[in-house]
Scaffold this active site. Structure first.
Site, PDB file in Angstrom:
ATOM      1  CG  HIS A 160      -1.705  -1.205   1.452  1.00 49.74           C
ATOM      2  ND1 HIS A 160      -2.967  -1.412   0.962  1.00 49.74           N
ATOM      3  CD2 HIS A 160      -1.367  -2.357   2.096  1.00 49.74           C
ATOM      4  CE1 HIS A 160      -3.384  -2.618   1.315  1.00 49.74           C
ATOM      5  NE2 HIS A 160      -2.428  -3.220   2.001  1.00 49.74           N
ATOM      6  CE  LYS A 287      11.256  19.189 -11.046  1.00 51.35           C
ATOM      7  NZ  LYS A 287       9.986  19.365 -11.553  1.00 51.35           N
ATOM      8  CG  ASN A 289      11.821  16.872 -14.253  1.00 50.76           C
ATOM      9  OD1 ASN A 289      11.775  16.975 -13.026  1.00 50.76           O
ATOM     10  ND2 ASN A 289      11.590  17.887 -15.072  1.00 50.76           N
TER      11      ASN A 289
END
Ligand code: ARG
Length: 466
Positions: A160, A287, A289
């Protein structure tokens, strides 16, 4: 479009509408079947020669003409920009006519484009499957390589997406290895089932000429000949099977991608993607990515979409061939290209992945991943597992309230919840102990994972794709 330019003009009195001609034509995409269709045509030529339907001279001229056509295409791919060809089959026939003249007109006896396309697609697909199998094998090798260089690393295992129990990073790698092992089995299974020759089916009812179907099949590397001519030209279940096997590969790659995207985030930080497969932002200088993995995750949608197309195209078709089936090709080709490229990029990503052992270790030490260990400890000392679970749950609550981990509680505090707890509990609560305890076959203990890795290496060696 002059009716005399196509393969079926005799019965027609007026010309084909230009817009409909474009709508109807498949050459823009089925030109990919050129080599396969030429091979099928040569086998058919040999067959009708043996049956005495054409002379040895005519057969030789057809064979040479087809060979020359292939050479011309290789030398000048621009000839494929033929705006008048309806499909790859009519293209080959018209070019053959240009090259060898009237003998070209004899080649079509005893066959239809329906059997041509079914034959060529099967030849194309078994080779495509071979390429995909190679890529699956390489990705498996990359995963084994990554597991081997990070044998000692312990990673939080999740269910989960909540921290569950510690696992070896190599165990995580090998989970994907196993998925890919089944993916490959499925592909090889599809390949076996599709490697059947439809040649001789002649549109739908079977040819009236005495063709030796078995020898044509053998020449083309098919394992057998189809038992029913109607079925042979009209079912594309093999395309669905391929798309289904490819979809499962993409689902597995998408799950791999999702894990990697999450583990590369600052919040997790377990993995770092190499610059080679990352991109930056045009506005946010910090960033990095994981576009490679995101694209793989995204492209799984298009492969699953292809599977849906192929199923829907065939549902409710009257027997036997219908032009709807022309729509199969783009889905098959796109599925092949996409799954091949995604497997390839995934291997490059895995090869360049850096594992941040410290981040993994500190993540394992927080979040009560050793709670099952405490419950097992109590249960081994005679407490019923349900009660052990309850006691441990209450100790987790206590630890949360104090802002510590289970091993941050004193022995005295632990004992207040159960007398069975002794000093030895602290050793058992270490992640290494939790890992070592899982020594069941298939489990994450170091010994088990080592032998799983050895098995994987042996598999890669023995199961080299051909
Ligand atoms: N381009 C067609 C296809 O891909 C070839 C078969 C056409 N047969 C026919 N009878 N129109 O399905």
């Amino acid at each position: 479009m002059g009716k005399e330019n196509n393969l079926w003009g005799g019965r027609f009195e007026s010309e084909t509408d230009r817009e409909f001609f474009e709508f109807n034509r498949s050459f823009g995409f089925d030109a990919r079947l050129l080599v396969a269709d030429v091979r099928g045509s040569i086998a058919h030529c040999n067959c009708i020669e043996k049956a005495g339907m054409i002379t040895g001279e005519e057969a030789e001229s057809i064979r040479l003409g087809l060979d020359q056509l292939l050479k011309r295409v290789v030398a000048d791919p621009d000839i494929l920009a033929d705006e008048e060809a309806e499909d790859v089959h009519s293209f080959i026939e018209s070019k053959l006519f240009e090259i060898i003249g009237a003998s070209a007109l004899k080649l079509h006896a005893g066959r239809s484009r329906n059997d041509q396309v079914a034959t060529a697609l099967r030849i194309f697909m078994r080779e495509a499957i071979g390429e995909v199998v190679l890529k699956v094998h390489s990705l498996q090798a990359s995963l084994v390589g990554l597991a081997e260089t990070n044998k000692e690393v312990i990673l939080p295992g999740y269910t989960h997406l909540q921290k569950a129990q510690p696992v070896l990073f190599a165990h995580w790698c090998l989970a994907f290895f196993e998925m890919l092992r089944r993916d490959r089995d499925r592909l090889e299974d599809v390949r076996k089932r599709l490697n059947v020759s439809p040649l001789g089916s002649a549109a739908l009812a079977g040819t009236s000429y005495p063709l030796d179907r078995a020898s044509a099949a053998e020449e083309l590397g098919f394992d057998s000949i189809s038992r029913n001519s109607i079925d042979a030209v009209s079912d594309r279940d093999f395309c669905v099977e391929f798309a289904s096997a490819a979809s499962l590969i993409m689902v597995h790659l998408s799950r791999l991608a999702e894990d990697i995207v999450i583990y590369c985030s600052t919040e997790f930080g377990y993995l770092t993607l190499s610059d080679a497969v990352s991109t930056g932002s045009s506005i946010m200088p910090q960033k990095k990515n994981p576009d490679s993995m995101e694209l793989i995750r995204g492209k799984s949608g298009r492969v699953v979409g292809g599977l849906m197309s192929l199923l829907t195209i065939q549902k409710g078709l009257p027997t036997a061939y219908n032009k709807d089936l022309q729509e199969d090709k783009e889905a098959v080709f796109d599925t092949f290209d996409t799954v091949r490229d995604c497997l390839s990029v995934a291997a490059t990503v895995i090869d360049g992945l850096a594992v941040n052992e410290d981040k993994c270790r500190s993540a394992v030490s927080q979040g009560y991943l050793n709670a099952t260990e405490l419950a097992d400890y109590l249960s081994r000392k005679g407490m019923a597992f349900r009660s052990a679970h309850e006691v441990t749950g209450r100790l987790v609550l206590l630890a949360i309230s104090k802002g510590v981990e289970l091993d941050g509680l004193s022995l005295k505090a632990l004992k207040e919840y159960s007398d069975l707890i002794e000093e030895d509990v602290f050793e058992k609560l270490k992640p290494e102990a939790a890992i070592e305890a899982r020594s069941v076959y298939g489990g994450t203990s170091a010994t088990r994972v080592r032998s799983q890795l050895e098995e994987a290496v042996a598999y890669l060696e023995v199961e080299q794709p051909d």
